[in-house]
Design an enzyme around this catalytic site. Structure first.
Site, PDB file in Angstrom:
ATOM      1  N   THR A  32       0.843  -1.202   0.000  1.00 31.45           N
ATOM      2  CA  THR A  32       0.000   0.000   0.000  1.00 31.45           C
ATOM      3  C   THR A  32       0.876   1.248   0.000  1.00 31.45           C
ATOM      4  O   THR A  32       1.919   1.268   0.657  1.00 31.45           O
ATOM      5  CB  THR A  32      -0.898   0.002   1.252  1.00 31.45           C
ATOM      6  N   SER A  34       2.053   5.243  -2.130  1.00 34.15           N
ATOM      7  CA  SER A  34       2.256   5.880  -3.437  1.00 34.15           C
ATOM      8  C   SER A  34       3.308   5.158  -4.273  1.00 34.15           C
ATOM      9  O   SER A  34       3.184   5.099  -5.504  1.00 34.15           O
ATOM     10  CB  SER A  34       2.639   7.352  -3.249  1.00 34.15           C
ATOM     11  N   ALA A  87       8.119   1.551   1.992  1.00 31.71           N
ATOM     12  CA  ALA A  87       8.442   1.710   3.414  1.00 31.71           C
ATOM     13  C   ALA A  87       8.601   3.195   3.703  1.00 31.71           C
ATOM     14  O   ALA A  87       8.819   4.003   2.785  1.00 31.71           O
ATOM     15  CB  ALA A  87       9.725   0.964   3.761  1.00 31.71           C
ATOM     16  N   ASP A  88       8.475   3.546   4.975  1.00 32.54           N
ATOM     17  CA  ASP A  88       8.718   4.924   5.379  1.00 32.54           C
ATOM     18  C   ASP A  88      10.197   5.132   5.708  1.00 32.54           C
ATOM     19  O   ASP A  88      10.729   6.226   5.505  1.00 32.54           O
ATOM     20  CB  ASP A  88       7.833   5.274   6.580  1.00 32.54           C
ATOM     21  N   GLY A 100       2.930   4.355   7.452  1.00 34.61           N
ATOM     22  CA  GLY A 100       2.547   5.751   7.235  1.00 34.61           C
ATOM     23  C   GLY A 100       1.178   5.853   6.582  1.00 34.61           C
ATOM     24  O   GLY A 100       0.428   6.791   6.833  1.00 34.61           O
ATOM     25  N   GLU A 107      -0.239  -5.513   5.980  1.00 37.29           N
ATOM     26  CA  GLU A 107       1.099  -5.607   5.368  1.00 37.29           C
ATOM     27  C   GLU A 107       1.949  -6.629   6.119  1.00 37.29           C
ATOM     28  O   GLU A 107       2.619  -7.473   5.515  1.00 37.29           O
ATOM     29  CB  GLU A 107       1.780  -4.232   5.399  1.00 37.29           C
ATOM     30  N   LYS A 125      14.320   7.350   1.778  1.00 35.75           N
ATOM     31  CA  LYS A 125      13.829   6.457   2.838  1.00 35.75           C
ATOM     32  C   LYS A 125      14.966   5.693   3.535  1.00 35.75           C
ATOM     33  O   LYS A 125      14.719   5.018   4.535  1.00 35.75           O
ATOM     34  CB  LYS A 125      12.841   5.442   2.246  1.00 35.75           C
TER      35      LYS A 125
END
Ligand code: 5RP
Length: 221
Positions: A32, A34, A87-88, A100, A107, A125
């Site tokens: 999930t 962008s 990943a953030d 985020g 996930e 990141k």
């Protein structure tokens, strides 16, 4: 190069990486966010090369179906060959901080169930140590205050993510100020607090393959 172009480059590299592994029975796990949205858009073009997808969120399911990918329930998937997600933050040992977008629980379930977790990020990141990005913790609503007090005892500053109810009907506390120098230990410590569903440290099941896009190009680690 714009960040979104880097996200797209990482997503496209993931398509190139997984394509030779696919066969008509393959089930692909999809994350999930962008970066993953770019992956989904490109996955549509090769949908005839695999069977179906399992998805980590309602939003990703809708996007997958829009591009013609058949989505099945994880309970109907005997094997998930590969799971691709953003990943953030990600550290050199490939432990990641995620959530985020609020989809951390599903996930983490698919990461645990898959054969290979491919993490796709732009180079912003990549960090030396996790924790500058606030750590999302999904909590059963009635336990919110109790869990928040426990997180303060662990040195964090939890902030209720106002207005967000997860796909599982829970709430999220974003924990600022944690020192995450031992990701495996903190992941299990937070998950063991009663009322916590999941936290966004992905260390026990960390990325197997890390695809990083930067202005210099894409690297696979
Ligand atoms: C969602 C996530 C995302 O992978 C993470 O937030 C990264 O998102 P983006 O690709 O939009 O930067 O964990 O729960």
């Amino acid at each position: 190069m714009k960040t979104d172009d880097l996200k797209k480059a990482a997503a496209q590299a993931a398509i190139t990486y997984i394509e030779p592994k696919l066969n008509p029975e393959t089930i692909v796990g999809v994350g999930t966010g962008s970066t993953t949205n770019h992956f989904i858009d490109a996955l549509g073009a090769i949908r005839h090369k695999f069977d179906s997808a399992v998805s980590s969120s309602v939003a990703s399911t809708a996007r997958l179906e829009d591009v013609g990918v058949h989505v099945i329930d994880l309970n109907a998937a005997p094997r998930v060959l590969v799971y691709v997600d953003g990943a953030d933050e990600v550290e050199p040992g490939k432990a990641a901080l995620k959530g985020g977008g609020g989809a951390l629980t599903r996930e983490k379930i698919i990461v645990a169930a898959c054969d290979e977790f491919v993490c796709i990020v732009d180079d912003s990141k990549c960090v030396d140590q996790l924790g500058s990005f606030p750590l999302p913790v999904e909590v059963i609503p009635m336990a919110r205050s109790f869990v928040a007090r426990r997180l303060v005892e662990l040195g964090g500053d939890p902030v209720y993510r106002d207005g967000l109810i997860t796909d599982n009907g829970n709430v999220i506390l974003d924990v600022h100020g944690l020192t995450i120098d031992a990701p495996d230990t903190l992941e299990s410590e937070i998950s063991n607090i009663a009322g916590v569903v999941t936290n966004g440290i992905f260390a026990a099941n960390r990325a197997d393959t890390l695809i990083v896009a930067s202005a210099e190009g894409v690297s696979i680690r």
